[in-house]
Design a protein around this motif. Structure first.
Motif, PDB file in Angstrom:
ATOM      1  N   PHE A   1     -95.532 -45.773 126.988  1.00 46.76           N
ATOM      2  CA  PHE A   1     -96.725 -45.568 127.835  1.00 46.76           C
ATOM      3  C   PHE A   1     -97.072 -46.831 128.605  1.00 46.76           C
ATOM      4  CE2 PHE A   1     -98.575 -41.904 125.095  1.00 46.76           C
ATOM      5  CZ  PHE A   1     -97.486 -41.128 125.464  1.00 46.76           C
TER       6      PHE A   1
ATOM      7  N   HIS B   1     -88.399 -32.624 128.271  1.00 49.64           N
ATOM      8  CA  HIS B   1     -88.987 -33.764 128.993  1.00 49.64           C
ATOM      9  C   HIS B   1     -87.869 -34.656 129.550  1.00 49.64           C
ATOM     10  CE1 HIS B   1     -91.524 -37.188 129.867  1.00 49.64           C
ATOM     11  NE2 HIS B   1     -91.015 -37.913 128.889  1.00 49.64           N
TER      12      HIS B   1
ATOM     13  N   TYR C   1     -95.094 -31.081 138.610  1.00 46.56           N
ATOM     14  CA  TYR C   1     -94.087 -32.149 138.669  1.00 46.56           C
ATOM     15  C   TYR C   1     -93.608 -32.566 137.276  1.00 46.56           C
ATOM     16  CZ  TYR C   1     -91.715 -36.475 139.817  1.00 46.56           C
ATOM     17  OH  TYR C   1     -90.781 -37.459 139.922  1.00 46.56           O
TER      18      TYR C   1
ATOM     19  N   GLY D   1     -86.826 -43.963 126.008  1.00 45.07           N
ATOM     20  CA  GLY D   1     -86.900 -42.505 125.824  1.00 45.07           C
ATOM     21  C   GLY D   1     -85.725 -41.979 125.010  1.00 45.07           C
ATOM     22  N   VAL D   2     -84.520 -42.484 125.308  1.00 45.11           N
ATOM     23  CA  VAL D   2     -83.336 -42.031 124.562  1.00 45.11           C
ATOM     24  C   VAL D   2     -83.513 -42.370 123.072  1.00 45.11           C
ATOM     25  CG1 VAL D   2     -80.852 -42.356 124.246  1.00 45.11           C
ATOM     26  CG2 VAL D   2     -81.793 -42.159 126.547  1.00 45.11           C
TER      27      VAL D   2
ATOM     28  N   GLY E   1     -96.948 -46.346 137.407  1.00 42.38           N
ATOM     29  CA  GLY E   1     -97.385 -44.960 137.159  1.00 42.38           C
ATOM     30  C   GLY E   1     -96.197 -44.010 137.192  1.00 42.38           C
TER      31      GLY E   1
ATOM     32  N   LEU F   1     -85.828 -39.962 121.524  1.00 41.52           N
ATOM     33  CA  LEU F   1     -85.170 -38.680 121.212  1.00 41.52           C
ATOM     34  C   LEU F   1     -84.416 -38.794 119.879  1.00 41.52           C
ATOM     35  CD1 LEU F   1     -84.289 -35.794 122.134  1.00 41.52           C
ATOM     36  CD2 LEU F   1     -82.284 -36.863 123.119  1.00 41.52           C
TER      37      LEU F   1
ATOM     38  N   ASN G   1     -87.423 -47.678 130.657  1.00 44.37           N
ATOM     39  CA  ASN G   1     -88.202 -46.632 129.991  1.00 44.37           C
ATOM     40  C   ASN G   1     -87.309 -45.441 129.627  1.00 44.37           C
ATOM     41  OD1 ASN G   1     -90.647 -46.297 128.883  1.00 44.37           O
ATOM     42  ND2 ASN G   1     -91.638 -45.410 130.675  1.00 44.37           N
TER      43      ASN G   1
ATOM     44  N   THR H   1     -86.832 -38.710 117.073  1.00 44.99           N
ATOM     45  CA  THR H   1     -87.297 -37.335 116.855  1.00 44.99           C
ATOM     46  C   THR H   1     -86.265 -36.540 116.048  1.00 44.99           C
ATOM     47  OG1 THR H   1     -88.372 -37.475 119.014  1.00 44.99           O
ATOM     48  CG2 THR H   1     -88.174 -35.286 118.075  1.00 44.99           C
TER      49      THR H   1
ATOM     50  N   LEU I   1     -96.305 -35.884 122.988  1.00 46.96           N
ATOM     51  CA  LEU I   1     -97.247 -36.772 122.285  1.00 46.96           C
ATOM     52  C   LEU I   1     -98.131 -35.965 121.332  1.00 46.96           C
ATOM     53  CD1 LEU I   1     -98.668 -39.563 121.939  1.00 46.96           C
ATOM     54  CD2 LEU I   1    -100.236 -38.806 123.711  1.00 46.96           C
TER      55      LEU I   1
ATOM     56  N   GLY J   1     -94.288 -34.576 128.693  1.00 47.91           N
ATOM     57  CA  GLY J   1     -94.461 -35.837 127.960  1.00 47.91           C
ATOM     58  C   GLY J   1     -95.698 -35.781 127.088  1.00 47.91           C
TER      59      GLY J   1
ATOM     60  N   ILE K   1     -93.525 -45.189 121.286  1.00 50.09           N
ATOM     61  CA  ILE K   1     -94.361 -44.391 122.204  1.00 50.09           C
ATOM     62  C   ILE K   1     -95.353 -45.316 122.917  1.00 50.09           C
ATOM     63  CG2 ILE K   1     -96.181 -42.624 122.301  1.00 50.09           C
ATOM     64  CD1 ILE K   1     -94.646 -41.067 120.183  1.00 50.09           C
TER      65      ILE K   1
ATOM     66  N   VAL L   1     -89.256 -32.524 123.680  1.00 50.31           N
ATOM     67  CA  VAL L   1     -88.769 -33.864 124.059  1.00 50.31           C
ATOM     68  C   VAL L   1     -87.476 -33.709 124.865  1.00 50.31           C
ATOM     69  CG1 VAL L   1     -87.818 -36.034 123.173  1.00 50.31           C
ATOM     70  CG2 VAL L   1     -89.894 -35.110 122.172  1.00 50.31           C
TER      71      VAL L   1
ATOM     72  N   GLY M   1     -96.248 -31.426 132.223  1.00 47.50           N
ATOM     73  CA  GLY M   1     -97.007 -31.871 131.039  1.00 47.50           C
ATOM     74  C   GLY M   1     -96.132 -32.044 129.804  1.00 47.50           C
TER      75      GLY M   1
ATOM     76  N   ARG N   1     -87.441 -47.637 136.518  1.00 45.03           N
ATOM     77  CA  ARG N   1     -87.765 -46.998 135.239  1.00 45.03           C
ATOM     78  C   ARG N   1     -86.570 -46.910 134.289  1.00 45.03           C
ATOM     79  NH1 ARG N   1     -90.620 -44.713 139.252  1.00 45.03           N
ATOM     80  NH2 ARG N   1     -92.882 -44.865 138.979  1.00 45.03           N
TER      81      ARG N   1
ATOM     82  N   SER O   1     -93.502 -41.521 138.460  1.00 44.28           N
ATOM     83  CA  SER O   1     -92.815 -41.435 139.752  1.00 44.28           C
ATOM     84  C   SER O   1     -93.331 -40.191 140.485  1.00 44.28           C
ATOM     85  CB  SER O   1     -91.307 -41.292 139.518  1.00 44.28           C
ATOM     86  OG  SER O   1     -91.051 -40.083 138.844  1.00 44.28           O
TER      87      SER O   1
HETATM   88  C1  HEM Z   1     -91.647 -38.839 121.534  1.00 37.95           C
HETATM   89  C2  HEM Z   1     -91.091 -38.614 122.684  1.00 37.95           C
HETATM   90  C3  HEM Z   1     -91.715 -38.844 124.031  1.00 37.95           C
HETATM   91  C4  HEM Z   1     -93.024 -38.907 124.423  1.00 37.95           C
HETATM   92  C5  HEM Z   1     -94.262 -38.722 123.538  1.00 37.95           C
HETATM   93  C6  HEM Z   1     -93.046 -39.158 125.848  1.00 37.95           C
HETATM   94  C7  HEM Z   1     -94.191 -39.227 126.627  1.00 37.95           C
HETATM   95  C8  HEM Z   1     -94.199 -39.390 128.003  1.00 37.95           C
HETATM   96  C9  HEM Z   1     -95.342 -39.172 128.874  1.00 37.95           C
HETATM   97  C10 HEM Z   1     -96.739 -38.728 128.432  1.00 37.95           C
HETATM   98  C11 HEM Z   1     -94.942 -39.436 130.145  1.00 37.95           C
HETATM   99  C12 HEM Z   1     -95.805 -39.301 131.397  1.00 37.95           C
HETATM  100  C13 HEM Z   1     -95.241 -38.217 132.328  1.00 37.95           C
HETATM  101  C14 HEM Z   1     -94.913 -36.890 131.751  1.00 37.95           C
HETATM  102  O1  HEM Z   1     -95.756 -36.295 131.047  1.00 37.95           O
HETATM  103  O2  HEM Z   1     -93.790 -36.424 131.997  1.00 37.95           O
HETATM  104  C15 HEM Z   1     -93.544 -39.866 130.084  1.00 37.95           C
HETATM  105  C16 HEM Z   1     -92.808 -40.290 131.165  1.00 37.95           C
HETATM  106  C17 HEM Z   1     -91.484 -40.710 131.092  1.00 37.95           C
HETATM  107  N1  HEM Z   1     -90.621 -40.521 130.042  1.00 37.95           N
HETATM  108 FE1  HEM Z   1     -91.183 -39.894 128.179  1.00 37.95          FE
HETATM  109  N2  HEM Z   1     -91.757 -39.301 126.289  1.00 37.95           N
HETATM  110  C18 HEM Z   1     -90.907 -39.098 125.228  1.00 37.95           C
HETATM  111  C19 HEM Z   1     -89.524 -39.081 125.268  1.00 37.95           C
HETATM  112  C20 HEM Z   1     -88.755 -39.411 126.389  1.00 37.95           C
HETATM  113  C21 HEM Z   1     -87.330 -39.250 126.512  1.00 37.95           C
HETATM  114  C22 HEM Z   1     -86.443 -38.616 125.445  1.00 37.95           C
HETATM  115  C23 HEM Z   1     -86.971 -39.755 127.733  1.00 37.95           C
HETATM  116  C24 HEM Z   1     -85.608 -39.874 128.370  1.00 37.95           C
HETATM  117  C25 HEM Z   1     -84.520 -40.200 127.740  1.00 37.95           C
HETATM  118  C26 HEM Z   1     -88.173 -40.226 128.388  1.00 37.95           C
HETATM  119  C27 HEM Z   1     -88.227 -40.863 129.605  1.00 37.95           C
HETATM  120  C28 HEM Z   1     -89.368 -40.985 130.367  1.00 37.95           C
HETATM  121  C29 HEM Z   1     -89.431 -41.596 131.696  1.00 37.95           C
HETATM  122  C30 HEM Z   1     -88.274 -42.287 132.457  1.00 37.95           C
HETATM  123  C31 HEM Z   1     -90.760 -41.417 132.149  1.00 37.95           C
HETATM  124  C32 HEM Z   1     -91.328 -41.815 133.504  1.00 37.95           C
HETATM  125  C33 HEM Z   1     -91.205 -40.546 134.334  1.00 37.95           C
HETATM  126  C34 HEM Z   1     -91.763 -40.659 135.712  1.00 37.95           C
HETATM  127  O3  HEM Z   1     -92.193 -41.734 136.108  1.00 37.95           O
HETATM  128  O4  HEM Z   1     -91.728 -39.601 136.403  1.00 37.95           O
HETATM  129  N3  HEM Z   1     -89.247 -39.969 127.563  1.00 37.95           N
HETATM  130  N4  HEM Z   1     -93.111 -39.803 128.768  1.00 37.95           N
END
Ligand code: HEM
Length: 264
Positions: free
Chosen positions: A251, A126, A58, A147-148, A259, A151, A143, A154, A67, A63, A247, A123, A61, A140, A261
């Motif tokens: 988290f 992801h 799903y 995330g944007v 948690g 990016l 979040n 980064t 990290l 995200g 970050i 990234v 890994g 979400r 989705s």
């Molecule tokens: C340094 C960059 C990033 C790190 C370290 C990081 C880390 C993580 C981790 C560990 C998760 C848990 C689920 C997974 O592994 O997919 C996660 C979920 C998520 N991330 Fe990131 N992320 C980063 C960048 C981003 C970016 C660029 C976006 C979108 C623009 C984003 C949006 C999200 C969202 C919405 C979730 C929740 C997803 C869900 O509930 O299915 N993240 N992120």
């Protein structure tokens, strides 16, 4: 004959365990969750997760990979800082020394470079995963916004790091890159709003070549000593600190949003 006192003595291992974890060695689910709640490192993980969120297919890994690449970059970056000097007379030579004379220097530098390239790609992937699974939707959305920004941080880390070797490629790439900042809306000297931003009734622009976004980025009007120092601080202190804070919030939000989705 048995000493009755020794029978009531608590074994040393248990005393040590309890002094660290505050709980008895867990045997039931309740005790296990209590241990997780009261331990700094364990409480970073949720005590209960939905079965779906454990399916590697799903999240792929991506995200966590982002990290770990970030952590590798911090560790190798700090080690590189022991050798690197951000000055136009030394930077290039120090980089050559790292490649030629420092033990494991080339390995260290390549680990840093490849992790940086990898992090940009991972990234982005992801982000694609989050988009394609619709995980950006309520609750979400915030979040996704964090995330944007992550990016952008980064990409900014990659951009600022590119100048540091101070070779021809670096200098001209940053010259081209920083020239683009001239066209930044509102705060770019060559941008579409620069003309609009003239003092009324005069030809004097409110934003001029000396105080636009490019000038702020380079700490001057060309890629020189000031620019190198500015990029060094932006790359080694400013962006990693912003990244670490974001970050942590990213988290924390995952936990607060219920948690990861799950697939429908
Ligand atoms: C340094 C960059 C990033 C790190 C370290 C990081 C880390 C993580 C981790 C560990 C998760 C848990 C689920 C997974 O592994 O997919 C996660 C979920 C998520 N991330 Fe990131 N992320 C980063 C960048 C981003 C970016 C660029 C976006 C979108 C623009 C984003 C949006 C999200 C969202 C919405 C979730 C929740 C997803 C869900 O509930 O299915 N993240 N992120």
């Amino acid at each position: 004959m048995k000493n009755p006192e020794s029978e009531t003595k608590i074994p040393l291992t248990r005393v040590m365990w309890q002094s660290i974890f505050r709980n008895p060695i867990p045997e039931t689910d309740l005790e296990r969750s209590s241990t997780s709640f009261t331990n700094f490192f364990l409480h970073l993980h949720p005590v209960k997760v939905h079965k779906n969120t454990l399916r590697p297919a799903y999240t792929l890994g991506l995200g966590l990979m982002s990290l770990f690449l970030f952590l590798i970059l911090i560790v190798t970056g700090v080690l590189l800082m022991f050798y690197y000097v951000p000055s136009t007379t030394q930077a290039y030579d120090r980089m050559l020394d790292l490649r030629g004379t420092v033990a494991f220097g080339i390995f260290l530098r390549n680990m840093h470079r490849w992790s940086a390239h990898g992090m940009v790609a991972i990234v982005f992937l992801h982000l694609c995963r989050v988009f394609l699974t619709g995980a950006y939707k309520k609750p979400r959305e915030f979040n996704w916004v964090i995330g944007v920004v992550l990016l952008l941080v980064t990409l900014f880390l990659s951009f600022t790091g590119y100048l540091l070797p101070w070779d021809q490629l670096a200098i001209w790439a940053i010259t081209v890159g920083s020239n683009m900042a001239k066209a930044t809306p509102l705060v770019g000297a060559g941008g579409p709003f620069a003309k609009v931003m003239m003092f009324p009734g005069t030809d004097v622009p409110m934003i001029h070549a000396g105080s636009d976004a490019r000038f702020f980025l380079l700490a001057g009007t060309f890629v020189g000593e000031n620019a190198l120092l500015r990029f060094y601080v932006l790359h080694c202190v400013f962006s990693p600190v912003i990244g670490t804070v974001l970050i942590a919030i990213h988290f924390w939000r995952i936990r607060k949003d219920g948690g990861i989705s799950g697939p429908l």
